[in-house]
Design a protein around this motif. Structure first.
Motif, PDB file in Angstrom:
ATOM      1  N   ARG A  35      -6.295  -8.670  -3.126  1.00  0.00           N
ATOM      2  CA  ARG A  35      -5.332  -9.657  -3.629  1.00  0.00           C
ATOM      3  C   ARG A  35      -4.033  -8.952  -4.024  1.00  0.00           C
ATOM      4  O   ARG A  35      -2.931  -9.373  -3.671  1.00  0.00           O
ATOM      5  CB  ARG A  35      -5.923 -10.387  -4.832  1.00  0.00           C
ATOM      6  N   ASP A  36      -4.163  -7.824  -4.747  1.00  0.00           N
ATOM      7  CA  ASP A  36      -2.968  -7.106  -5.198  1.00  0.00           C
ATOM      8  C   ASP A  36      -2.128  -6.640  -4.018  1.00  0.00           C
ATOM      9  O   ASP A  36      -0.899  -6.708  -4.040  1.00  0.00           O
ATOM     10  CB  ASP A  36      -3.368  -5.904  -6.052  1.00  0.00           C
ATOM     11  N   LEU A  37      -2.814  -6.148  -2.980  1.00  0.00           N
ATOM     12  CA  LEU A  37      -2.066  -5.655  -1.820  1.00  0.00           C
ATOM     13  C   LEU A  37      -1.348  -6.806  -1.119  1.00  0.00           C
ATOM     14  O   LEU A  37      -0.191  -6.658  -0.708  1.00  0.00           O
ATOM     15  CB  LEU A  37      -2.995  -4.941  -0.844  1.00  0.00           C
ATOM     16  N   TRP A  38      -2.034  -7.938  -0.996  1.00  0.00           N
ATOM     17  CA  TRP A  38      -1.368  -9.079  -0.346  1.00  0.00           C
ATOM     18  C   TRP A  38      -0.178  -9.539  -1.162  1.00  0.00           C
ATOM     19  O   TRP A  38       0.862  -9.909  -0.605  1.00  0.00           O
ATOM     20  CB  TRP A  38      -2.354 -10.214  -0.086  1.00  0.00           C
ATOM     21  N   GLU A  77      12.238  -1.471   7.846  1.00  0.00           N
ATOM     22  CA  GLU A  77      12.513  -2.892   8.126  1.00  0.00           C
ATOM     23  C   GLU A  77      11.298  -3.580   8.709  1.00  0.00           C
ATOM     24  O   GLU A  77      11.138  -4.789   8.566  1.00  0.00           O
ATOM     25  CB  GLU A  77      13.662  -3.015   9.131  1.00  0.00           C
ATOM     26  N   LEU A  78      10.478  -2.813   9.413  1.00  0.00           N
ATOM     27  CA  LEU A  78       9.279  -3.383  10.017  1.00  0.00           C
ATOM     28  C   LEU A  78       8.077  -2.550   9.595  1.00  0.00           C
ATOM     29  O   LEU A  78       8.078  -1.323   9.719  1.00  0.00           O
ATOM     30  CB  LEU A  78       9.397  -3.376  11.549  1.00  0.00           C
ATOM     31  N   LEU A  79       7.064  -3.235   9.064  1.00  0.00           N
ATOM     32  CA  LEU A  79       5.829  -2.548   8.687  1.00  0.00           C
ATOM     33  C   LEU A  79       4.727  -2.996   9.625  1.00  0.00           C
ATOM     34  O   LEU A  79       4.463  -4.192   9.763  1.00  0.00           O
ATOM     35  CB  LEU A  79       5.443  -2.901   7.252  1.00  0.00           C
ATOM     36  N   VAL A  80       4.095  -2.043  10.283  1.00  0.00           N
ATOM     37  CA  VAL A  80       3.004  -2.349  11.191  1.00  0.00           C
ATOM     38  C   VAL A  80       1.739  -1.795  10.549  1.00  0.00           C
ATOM     39  O   VAL A  80       1.567  -0.584  10.436  1.00  0.00           O
ATOM     40  CB  VAL A  80       3.255  -1.707  12.570  1.00  0.00           C
ATOM     41  N   LEU A  81       0.872  -2.684  10.090  1.00  0.00           N
ATOM     42  CA  LEU A  81      -0.284  -2.257   9.311  1.00  0.00           C
ATOM     43  C   LEU A  81      -1.563  -2.643  10.037  1.00  0.00           C
ATOM     44  O   LEU A  81      -1.847  -3.826  10.234  1.00  0.00           O
ATOM     45  CB  LEU A  81      -0.259  -2.904   7.916  1.00  0.00           C
ATOM     46  N   ASP A  82      -2.324  -1.632  10.444  1.00  0.00           N
ATOM     47  CA  ASP A  82      -3.540  -1.875  11.199  1.00  0.00           C
ATOM     48  C   ASP A  82      -4.717  -1.952  10.224  1.00  0.00           C
ATOM     49  O   ASP A  82      -5.171  -0.930   9.722  1.00  0.00           O
ATOM     50  CB  ASP A  82      -3.748  -0.750  12.220  1.00  0.00           C
ATOM     51  N   GLU A  83      -5.180  -3.156   9.953  1.00  0.00           N
ATOM     52  CA  GLU A  83      -6.295  -3.421   9.057  1.00  0.00           C
ATOM     53  C   GLU A  83      -6.159  -2.675   7.726  1.00  0.00           C
ATOM     54  O   GLU A  83      -7.036  -1.882   7.370  1.00  0.00           O
ATOM     55  CB  GLU A  83      -7.617  -3.065   9.748  1.00  0.00           C
ATOM     56  N   PRO A  84      -5.106  -2.960   6.982  1.00  0.00           N
ATOM     57  CA  PRO A  84      -4.864  -2.194   5.753  1.00  0.00           C
ATOM     58  C   PRO A  84      -5.813  -2.537   4.620  1.00  0.00           C
ATOM     59  O   PRO A  84      -5.898  -1.795   3.654  1.00  0.00           O
ATOM     60  CB  PRO A  84      -3.436  -2.586   5.369  1.00  0.00           C
ATOM     61  N   THR A  85      -6.536  -3.643   4.723  1.00  0.00           N
ATOM     62  CA  THR A  85      -7.361  -4.066   3.582  1.00  0.00           C
ATOM     63  C   THR A  85      -8.853  -3.921   3.859  1.00  0.00           C
ATOM     64  O   THR A  85      -9.669  -4.367   3.066  1.00  0.00           O
ATOM     65  CB  THR A  85      -7.070  -5.539   3.218  1.00  0.00           C
ATOM     66  N   MET A 131     -10.944 -13.386   8.701  1.00  0.00           N
ATOM     67  CA  MET A 131     -10.151 -14.588   8.934  1.00  0.00           C
ATOM     68  C   MET A 131      -9.572 -15.193   7.651  1.00  0.00           C
ATOM     69  O   MET A 131      -8.561 -15.866   7.691  1.00  0.00           O
ATOM     70  CB  MET A 131     -11.005 -15.631   9.653  1.00  0.00           C
ATOM     71  N   ASP A 132     -10.227 -14.942   6.498  1.00  0.00           N
ATOM     72  CA  ASP A 132      -9.698 -15.595   5.299  1.00  0.00           C
ATOM     73  C   ASP A 132      -8.346 -14.997   4.901  1.00  0.00           C
ATOM     74  O   ASP A 132      -7.595 -15.592   4.139  1.00  0.00           O
ATOM     75  CB  ASP A 132     -10.702 -15.550   4.141  1.00  0.00           C
ATOM     76  N   GLU A 133      -8.030 -13.810   5.423  1.00  0.00           N
ATOM     77  CA  GLU A 133      -6.729 -13.229   5.128  1.00  0.00           C
ATOM     78  C   GLU A 133      -5.627 -13.942   5.905  1.00  0.00           C
ATOM     79  O   GLU A 133      -4.455 -13.841   5.558  1.00  0.00           O
ATOM     80  CB  GLU A 133      -6.719 -11.742   5.475  1.00  0.00           C
ATOM     81  N   ALA A 134      -6.045 -14.657   6.956  1.00  0.00           N
ATOM     82  CA  ALA A 134      -5.069 -15.318   7.808  1.00  0.00           C
ATOM     83  C   ALA A 134      -4.254 -16.338   7.028  1.00  0.00           C
ATOM     84  O   ALA A 134      -3.061 -16.523   7.279  1.00  0.00           O
ATOM     85  CB  ALA A 134      -5.776 -16.004   8.972  1.00  0.00           C
ATOM     86  N   GLU A 135      -4.923 -16.977   6.050  1.00  0.00           N
ATOM     87  CA  GLU A 135      -4.232 -18.016   5.287  1.00  0.00           C
ATOM     88  C   GLU A 135      -3.044 -17.460   4.512  1.00  0.00           C
ATOM     89  O   GLU A 135      -2.174 -18.201   4.092  1.00  0.00           O
ATOM     90  CB  GLU A 135      -5.207 -18.679   4.314  1.00  0.00           C
ATOM     91  N   ARG A 136      -3.046 -16.151   4.272  1.00  0.00           N
ATOM     92  CA  ARG A 136      -1.966 -15.565   3.481  1.00  0.00           C
ATOM     93  C   ARG A 136      -0.743 -15.209   4.338  1.00  0.00           C
ATOM     94  O   ARG A 136       0.235 -14.708   3.810  1.00  0.00           O
ATOM     95  CB  ARG A 136      -2.452 -14.308   2.784  1.00  0.00           C
TER      96      ARG A 136
END
Lengths: 261, 274
Positions: B193-196, B176-184, B217-222
């Motif tokens: 892009r595919d992962l997002w 139910e909750l995914l905690v991902l530490d810098e997965p990309t 920071m550009d990932e923040a927009e997603r």
């Protein structure tokens, strides 16, 4: 385990020990080793080669070979399993897989029992080959049953696994981990009665050797060597080795922390 | 750890704590001490359910420590930290949270499939679950686009592929909750892009909550929402649009820098009055 009609996402319970999680862990450890055939070959062959060597070193005195050979049958599994386990658990700690596992519903007991089970299987193969070689081909003169030799060897392997697991908590690198071998194993090797009977030692050393588990492993082997039946001393020695293994496994479990700084 | 009863009292039973009323993560006065350092200083925030929340901030600002606290692997956590309605680290949460550490934590001497088979067996043990495990593992390998490498040893894969194996482990059992530490980190633009897209798909299709840290920071927009962190404190907790509007910035990066400058000025202003 037959839980047939569990709803799809029922959270699996985290008990201290779960049979299927333990066997899954043991299978995983063995699968890892299977991708490393050289390690398996060395674990299994080196004790045999050493016994062969020893047999011809003591070519002129078969009595010495009997006593040292039997002792070594108990010492090999202990040393091998100690080394393999301490490195394997250290890798588990440093690779982050331990943290991941402990964030999952895996009991600490499952992990430890899984390792003990996997290395126990290897120890059986290793000891069976070494014992068979010594008894049937190198003329090791055992009065008791070779099965009892195998039993002590297995208990020793368990003790080695337990000690390896325990010390890996205090090693920050592989370099440190292998240094625990001279630190933990060598003193026991010197004091266990392999080189000279324990009652010939300085009383202080004799007392120390009385509390070191390897002494009982070697005593147990020598009981089998000299007596046809399972003697009371043998039973006591086997129980002490098994008890120490369980105690150290428990201590090892205590070093596994779900929460770390 | 002190956990006071948190949030509004939910009208349904405690065991069905899936309602959207309770946030996925609720923190209040969350403080973590590591050695001599206070890494997190009295954080208070909520992570809403079913959304992607980005955790952004420079390296060393406490992102990983916060994530480890949520997963329940961090020691010396004080204050309130409730995850999916339970105190963080509660045993029942262990099957409900998927966690990816910064460095890929998989067994290098096992194949991709063997890795996943093992972790799946820990999550759903027993022979009865074997079929479900098998389809779950196959699906997960497809999700992270490693089907052609399923039988390669993890140690022989490239860095990006290994981190996807690590991600796949976290996706097992549909948490139910995914905690991902810098997965990309370290992935090429196409893969990122595919992962997002996959993350958005997981949030939309499964209704899962994702907490994803990044220093890009550009990932923040997603992300749907952002938590901006600096030196163990939360600078902002808002949607990307609201952040940009509030700070009159074109990008989240500018907004972040603006907020950092503000915070530095504010702390300087406080200094002389000591």
């Amino acid at each position: 385990m037959t839980t047939t009609t569990t709803p799809n996402l029922a959270p699996a319970p985290t008990s201290a020990l779960s049979l299927s999680r333990t066997t899954a862990t043991a299978a995983r450890v063995l699968r890892q080793l299977r991708h490393d055939p050289r390690t398996i070959a060395m674990m299994i062959l080196i004790p045999c080669v050493m016994l062969l060597l020893l047999r011809y070193v003591f070519d002129g005195s078969p009595r010495t070979f009997d006593s040292i050979g039997a002792s070594l049958l108990g010492i090999f599994p202990l040393i091998t399993m100690f080394l393999v386990t301490s490195i394997a658990t250290l890798r588990e700690r440093t690779s982050g897989t331990l943290e991941r596992l402990l964030a999952m519903p895996l009991g600490k007991g499952d992990l430890i029992a899984g390792y003990a089970l996997a290395f126990g299987v290897l120890a059986i193969i290793q000891s069976a080959l070494a014992t068979g070689l010594a008894v049937w081909f190198l003329g090791l003169d055992v009065i008791g049953s070779p099965w009892l030799l195998l039993l002590v060897a297995l208990l020793d392997a368990l003790l080695g696994t337990a000690l390896g697991l325990f010390v890996s908590a205090f090693a920050a690198s592989e370099f440190q981990a292998v240094q625990f071998m001279p630190a933990v194993i060598f003193p026991q090797l010197l004091l266990c009665g392999l080189f000279t009977p324990r009652d010939n030692m300085h009383p202080v050393l004799e007392t120390i050797s009385d509390v070191l588990p390897m002494s009982y492993a070697v005593d147990g082997m020598n009981e089998v060597l000299r007596h046809t039946d399972m003697t009371a001393t043998f039973v006591r020695d086997a129980l002490i080795v098994a008890g120490c293994a369980l105690l150290v496994l428990g201590l090892g479990a205590a070093t596994l922390r779900r929460r770390t700084a | 750890m002190v956990n006071k009863a948190s949030g509004p009292p939910d009208d349904h039973d405690d065991s069905t704590d899936r309602g959207p009323a309770i946030p996925a993560v609720h923190a209040d006065g969350l403080t973590v001490v590591r050695g001599p350092r206070t890494v997190l200083r009295g954080l208070a925030f909520d992570v809403p359910r079913g959304q992607i929340t980005g955790l952004l901030g420079p390296s060393g600002c406490g992102k990983s420590t916060l994530m480890r606290s949520i997963v329940g692997t961090q020691a010396k956590v004080t204050g309130t930290l409730d995850v999916l309605g339970r105190p963080a680290g509660h045993p029942t949460l262990r099957t409900r949270i998927g966690y990816v550490t910064q460095a890929p934590s998989v067994y290098d001497d096992l194949t991709v499939r063997q890795n996943l088979d093992y972790f799946a067996a820990i999550l759903a043990p027993g022979r009865a679950a074997a079929d479900r495990r098998h389809s779950d593992v196959t699906q997960t390998i497809t999700d992270v686009d490693l089907t052609t490498h399923a039988d390669s040893l993890a140690g022989n894969l490239s860095g990006g592929q290994r981190s996807r194996v690590s991600l796949a482990v976290a996706l097992l059992g549909a948490p139910e909750l995914l905690v991902l530490d810098e997965p990309t980190v370290g992935l090429d633009p196409v893969l990122r892009r595919d992962l997002w897209n996959l993350f958005h798909d997981i949030a939309a299709r499964r209704g899962a909550t994702l907490l994803i840290s990044s220093h890009v920071m550009d990932e923040a927009e997603r992300c749907h929402r952002l938590l901006l962190m600096r030196e163990g404190e939360i600078l902002a907790d808002d949607t990307p649009e609201a952040l940009r509007t509030r700070t009159h910035a074109d990008t989240v990066e500018e907004a972040f820098l603006h907020l950092v400058d503000q915070a530095v000025e504010a702390s300087r202003a406080k200094e002389p009055t000591r």
